[in-house]
Design a protein around this motif. Structure first.
Motif, PDB file in Angstrom:
ATOM      1  N   TYR A 103      40.981  40.230  39.025  1.00  0.00           N
ATOM      2  CA  TYR A 103      42.327  39.832  38.582  1.00  0.00           C
ATOM      3  C   TYR A 103      43.259  41.036  38.626  1.00  0.00           C
ATOM      4  CZ  TYR A 103      41.035  35.268  36.639  1.00  0.00           C
ATOM      5  OH  TYR A 103      40.623  33.965  36.478  1.00  0.00           O
ATOM      6  N   GLY A 105      47.695  41.883  37.922  1.00  0.00           N
ATOM      7  CA  GLY A 105      49.047  41.381  37.684  1.00  0.00           C
ATOM      8  C   GLY A 105      50.000  41.737  38.809  1.00  0.00           C
ATOM      9  N   GLU A 107      51.579  41.661  42.551  1.00  0.00           N
ATOM     10  CA  GLU A 107      51.705  40.657  43.601  1.00  0.00           C
ATOM     11  C   GLU A 107      50.939  41.153  44.837  1.00  0.00           C
ATOM     12  OE1 GLU A 107      53.156  37.962  42.656  1.00  0.00           O
ATOM     13  OE2 GLU A 107      54.151  38.739  40.864  1.00  0.00           O
ATOM     14  N   VAL A 128      42.819  37.254  42.287  1.00  0.00           N
ATOM     15  CA  VAL A 128      43.902  36.505  41.636  1.00  0.00           C
ATOM     16  C   VAL A 128      45.040  37.489  41.397  1.00  0.00           C
ATOM     17  CG1 VAL A 128      44.616  35.172  39.622  1.00  0.00           C
ATOM     18  CG2 VAL A 128      42.318  34.883  40.552  1.00  0.00           C
ATOM     19  N   THR A 129      46.218  37.170  41.906  1.00  0.00           N
ATOM     20  CA  THR A 129      47.347  38.100  41.844  1.00  0.00           C
ATOM     21  C   THR A 129      48.531  37.500  41.087  1.00  0.00           C
ATOM     22  OG1 THR A 129      48.200  37.237  43.935  1.00  0.00           O
ATOM     23  CG2 THR A 129      46.812  39.196  44.060  1.00  0.00           C
ATOM     24  N   GLY A 130      49.376  38.395  40.585  1.00  0.00           N
ATOM     25  CA  GLY A 130      50.667  37.977  40.059  1.00  0.00           C
ATOM     26  C   GLY A 130      50.793  38.140  38.559  1.00  0.00           C
ATOM     27  N   ARG A 131      52.016  38.470  38.125  1.00  0.00           N
ATOM     28  CA  ARG A 131      52.304  38.588  36.694  1.00  0.00           C
ATOM     29  C   ARG A 131      52.084  37.241  36.018  1.00  0.00           C
ATOM     30  NH1 ARG A 131      53.528  42.576  39.470  1.00  0.00           N
ATOM     31  NH2 ARG A 131      55.270  44.006  39.113  1.00  0.00           N
ATOM     32  N   PHE A 132      51.742  37.286  34.753  1.00  0.00           N
ATOM     33  CA  PHE A 132      51.727  36.062  33.955  1.00  0.00           C
ATOM     34  C   PHE A 132      53.169  35.690  33.626  1.00  0.00           C
ATOM     35  CE2 PHE A 132      51.836  34.289  29.583  1.00  0.00           C
ATOM     36  CZ  PHE A 132      51.311  33.044  29.897  1.00  0.00           C
ATOM     37  N   ARG A 143      43.737  30.317  36.364  1.00  0.00           N
ATOM     38  CA  ARG A 143      45.040  30.959  36.513  1.00  0.00           C
ATOM     39  C   ARG A 143      45.885  30.693  35.270  1.00  0.00           C
ATOM     40  NH1 ARG A 143      44.587  28.413  42.202  1.00  0.00           N
ATOM     41  NH2 ARG A 143      42.803  27.670  40.986  1.00  0.00           N
ATOM     42  N   ASN A 147      52.650  30.620  39.230  1.00  0.00           N
ATOM     43  CA  ASN A 147      52.975  31.566  40.301  1.00  0.00           C
ATOM     44  C   ASN A 147      51.774  32.373  40.762  1.00  0.00           C
ATOM     45  OD1 ASN A 147      53.183  32.789  37.576  1.00  0.00           O
ATOM     46  ND2 ASN A 147      53.377  34.660  38.765  1.00  0.00           N
ATOM     47  N   GLN A 148      50.727  32.437  39.949  1.00  0.00           N
ATOM     48  CA  GLN A 148      49.591  33.292  40.305  1.00  0.00           C
ATOM     49  C   GLN A 148      48.814  32.691  41.476  1.00  0.00           C
ATOM     50  OE1 GLN A 148      47.705  33.677  36.407  1.00  0.00           O
ATOM     51  NE2 GLN A 148      48.747  35.646  36.091  1.00  0.00           N
ATOM     52  N   ARG A 149      48.369  33.559  42.359  1.00  0.00           N
ATOM     53  CA  ARG A 149      47.673  33.125  43.573  1.00  0.00           C
ATOM     54  C   ARG A 149      46.197  33.486  43.496  1.00  0.00           C
ATOM     55  NH1 ARG A 149      50.918  30.197  43.749  1.00  0.00           N
ATOM     56  NH2 ARG A 149      52.952  30.301  44.701  1.00  0.00           N
TER      57      ARG A 149
END
Ligand code: SF4
Length: 215
Positions: A103, A105, A107, A128-132, A143, A147-149
């Motif tokens: 995981y 945060g 992008e 798993v990427t992206g800010r919460f 997730r 927005n999380q991928r």
């Protein structure tokens, strides 16, 4: 731990995160000087033990693991080697399917734009990427926000996670474990799950203090 990836897994949480997502449930992991220091080799020792005890995978989360990219690369590269030894004929996990989930945060573009970060993630089967984003709740498995991928990066990751990429969950998503004087929650809560948990505990006469999701 059974709520961050398929099966029963070893979880490793890194300390330190400067991304400061509003609504983060793990504010206790933000301070880079908090937590407890562990060497990569000691963590790999835990991973070998977990493999021998039947773990289905390793999940690395945080905090922000990619804020320690060199150590993370050493950890994940070592975890891949230990897995190869364990699943080989005669090994303690011979023939089993075992994956590594990471995981972050950041992008995807932020990961790829940084040589040290992209070197670290290449050892993960799934990322798993992206800010919460608290305003974008999701029922997607594993997730925290829509927005999380979740991206498989290896053949093993694709085989194991394909069925989970669009899978949704409607029930509780947290695993509660009693620690030494505290309660630990593992997983990605659905919207309202933490508040509902606090209400249930209050009805049982238990008031949480020092909850990691409160400033
Ligand atoms: S949700 Fe993750 S990336 Fe965001 S502040 Fe919390 S630990 Fe950091």
């Amino acid at each position: 731990m059974e709520t961050l990836g398929p099966g029963r897994r070893l979880g490793i949480w890194s300390q330190g995160c400067g991304l400061a997502c509003a609504g983060c449930m793990s504010r206790h992991t933000w301070d880079p000087s908090g937590g407890a220091s562990r060497t990569v080799s000691s963590l790999l020792g835990l991973w070998r033990e977990a493999l021998a005890r039947g773990a289905d995978g390793l999940t690395v989360s945080g905090g922000e693991p990619l804020d320690q990219p060199t150590a993370l690369e050493a950890l994940l590269a070592g975890a891949v080697r230990a897995r190869a030894e364990a699943v080989a004929p005669g090994g303690p996990a011979a023939g089993r399917e075992i994956d590594i989930l990471l995981y972050t945060g950041y992008e995807e573009e932020e990961v790829e734009a940084d040589a040290a970060r992209s070197a670290a993630v290449r050892h993960a089967d799934v990322l798993v990427t992206g800010r919460f984003q608290v305003a974008e709740p999701t029922a997607l498995a594993w997730r925290g926000s829509a927005n999380q991928r979740m991206r498989p990066r290896t053949a093993r990751g694709r085989a194991r996670y394909q069925e989970h990429l669009a899978r949704t969950e409607s029930g509780p998503r947290l695993q509660m474990v009693e620690g030494d004087g505290d309660v630990r929650l593992y997983g990605v809560p659905r919207r309202g799950e933490l508040a509902a948990l606090e209400r249930r505990l209050r009805r049982a006469g238990i008031a949480l203090t020092g909850a990691s999701w409160r400033p």
